[in-house]
Scaffold this motif. Structure first.
Motif, short mmCIF file in Angstrom:
data_model
loop_
_atom_site.label_atom_id
_atom_site.label_comp_id
_atom_site.label_asym_id
_atom_site.label_seq_id
_atom_site.Cartn_x
_atom_site.Cartn_y
_atom_site.Cartn_z
N ARG A 184 -5.39 -0.29 -3.73
CA ARG A 184 -6.06 0.84 -4.39
C ARG A 184 -5.80 2.13 -3.60
O ARG A 184 -6.72 2.79 -3.13
N PRO A 185 -4.53 2.52 -3.45
CA PRO A 185 -4.22 3.72 -2.66
C PRO A 185 -4.58 5.00 -3.42
O PRO A 185 -4.70 5.00 -4.64
N GLU A 186 -4.72 6.09 -2.66
CA GLU A 186 -4.97 7.38 -3.28
C GLU A 186 -3.72 7.84 -4.04
O GLU A 186 -2.60 7.50 -3.66
N PHE A 187 -3.93 8.61 -5.10
CA PHE A 187 -2.81 9.05 -5.93
C PHE A 187 -2.93 10.55 -6.19
O PHE A 187 -3.93 11.02 -6.73
N PRO A 188 -1.90 11.34 -5.84
CA PRO A 188 -1.93 12.79 -6.03
C PRO A 188 -1.56 13.17 -7.46
O PRO A 188 -0.40 13.45 -7.78
N ASP A 197 2.48 4.93 -0.06
CA ASP A 197 2.07 6.28 0.30
C ASP A 197 2.55 7.19 -0.82
O ASP A 197 3.66 7.72 -0.79
N GLU A 247 0.86 -1.19 0.00
CA GLU A 247 0.00 0.00 0.00
C GLU A 247 0.90 1.24 0.00
O GLU A 247 1.19 1.82 1.04
N ASP A 297 1.59 10.16 -1.73
CA ASP A 297 1.80 11.56 -1.34
C ASP A 297 3.22 11.77 -0.85
O ASP A 297 3.90 12.73 -1.25
#
Length: 344
Positions: free
Chosen positions: A247-251, A224, A222, A226
């Motif tokens: 499915r991590p967040e992506f900046p 990070d 997972e 950011d």
């Protein structure tokens, strides 16, 4: 021949030890008498069914091998009977695996073992070494003088990435969770080793390279993004190779404004010629002592289930009980005393 195999996917306990037919080679293949094999996370995913695959029955587990050529097929050159060899990519894409006394291997996936390199070392380096080389050389195109960051520099792939990056001439930042693992990373040549449990990693990285990291190799399931993208240099490259269901967040904004690149790759999908290039470089580094392969545990073939359990404990459950690769001694049937506790 004796082999470790499964008839259906499931937990480690479904692995059976028994006799299966000795493989016959086709033109372009060699028959290898296996002395040593090793365990990789992908082996456990295939055995468990997490990675869906069309498997022969019975299916012999294992990807990596080292041993001696006993038979050479038509159209094979420069691989004579009696040559010590190593390789990977077995037990994948419909092929039978390596936890067996013999394995039939396509000649273009076989590499000569340097005379001063032991079979257990050659087996342990196979998949992780080729993976590291493909990521650093083919994908990221790491250059001398650049700075690389990798999470977990004492692991199977991580230890290869640290050492290969240093062989290329890069500066290396890595992380570890214990002082013992941190010392291993330093012994591999890492320039900055941080304890991810106690150190302020972002601050330390910025102090070490204020311009940013040129290549970020992500080993976490997972990521990070950011943090990683904040620490990347303009036009930095990031590699991902784990977390099939992540499915991590992506900046998106910071990523494209910095003109960064994100690359994912799977080792066993690389063409044979690209893997050959990796294998030859690995041989040079092994023979010269620039590449050391940590072996954390050794099991005989008939304890393949215990070996898979140990791998899963560390890959999936973060047990922290393994430092290095797990090797299977196919030619030896003796059980190492230090691992009797795993079988009780």
């Amino acid at each position: 021949m004796k082999a470790a195999y499964i008839d259906q996917t499931g937990p480690p306990e479904i692995i059976q030890i028994g006799d299966v037919p000795k493989p016959k080679i086709d033109p372009g293949q060699v028959l290898v008498r296996v002395h040593a094999a090793s365990v990789n996370p992908i082996d456990t995913y295939i055995r468990s069914g997490v990675v869906a695959a069309d498997l022969p029955k019975p299916f012999i587990i294992g990807s990596d091998f080292a041993g001696v050529i006993e038979e050479v097929g038509e159209e094979v050159v420069n691989l004579p009977v009696g040559m010590r060899v190593w390789g990977s990519n077995q037990g994948l894409l419909g092929r039978q695996g390596t936890f067996a006394e013999y394995v039939a291997v396509d000649a273009d996936l076989v590499y000569p073992t340097p005379g001063n390199v032991a079979d257990d070392t050659a087996a342990a380096v196979a998949l992780v070494g080729i993976t590291a080389h493909l990521g650093l050389v083919r994908e990221a195109k790491l250059q001398e003088g650049e700075t690389l960051f990798i999470n977990g520099g004492s692991g199977g792939v991580g230890s290869m990435v640290v050492q290969m990056a240093k062989a290329i001439g890069a500066r290396v930042i890595t992380t570890a969770g214990t002082e013992e693992k941190a010392e291993m990373c330093r012994s591999y040549g890492a320039d900055l080793v941080l304890n991810y449990k106690t150190d302020d990693v972002p601050t330390a990285v910025k102090e070490f390279c204020s311009w940013g990291v040129d290549v970020w190799w992500e080993t976490l399931r997972e990521p990070d993004f950011d943090r990683a993208i904040d620490l990347l240099a303009p036009r930095g490259r990031m590699l991902v190779m784990a977390g099939r269901d992540a499915r991590p967040e992506f900046p998106v904004g910071p990523f494209y404004v910095k003109e960064c690149r994100l690359m994912g790759f799977v080792m066993f999908k690389a063409p044979a010629a690209e893997q050959q290039k990796a294998g030859m470089n690995i041989n040079q580094w092994l023979a010269s002592g620039k590449l050391k392969v940590p072996i954390g545990a050794t099991f005989p073939l008939d304890q393949a289930a215990a070996a898979h359990t140990l791998q899963e404990d560390n890959t999936l459950r973060a047990a922290g009980t393994l430092q290095g690769k797990i090797v299977i001694e196919v030619a030896s049937g003796e059980q190492p005393e230090e691992y009797q506790a795993l079988l009780s």
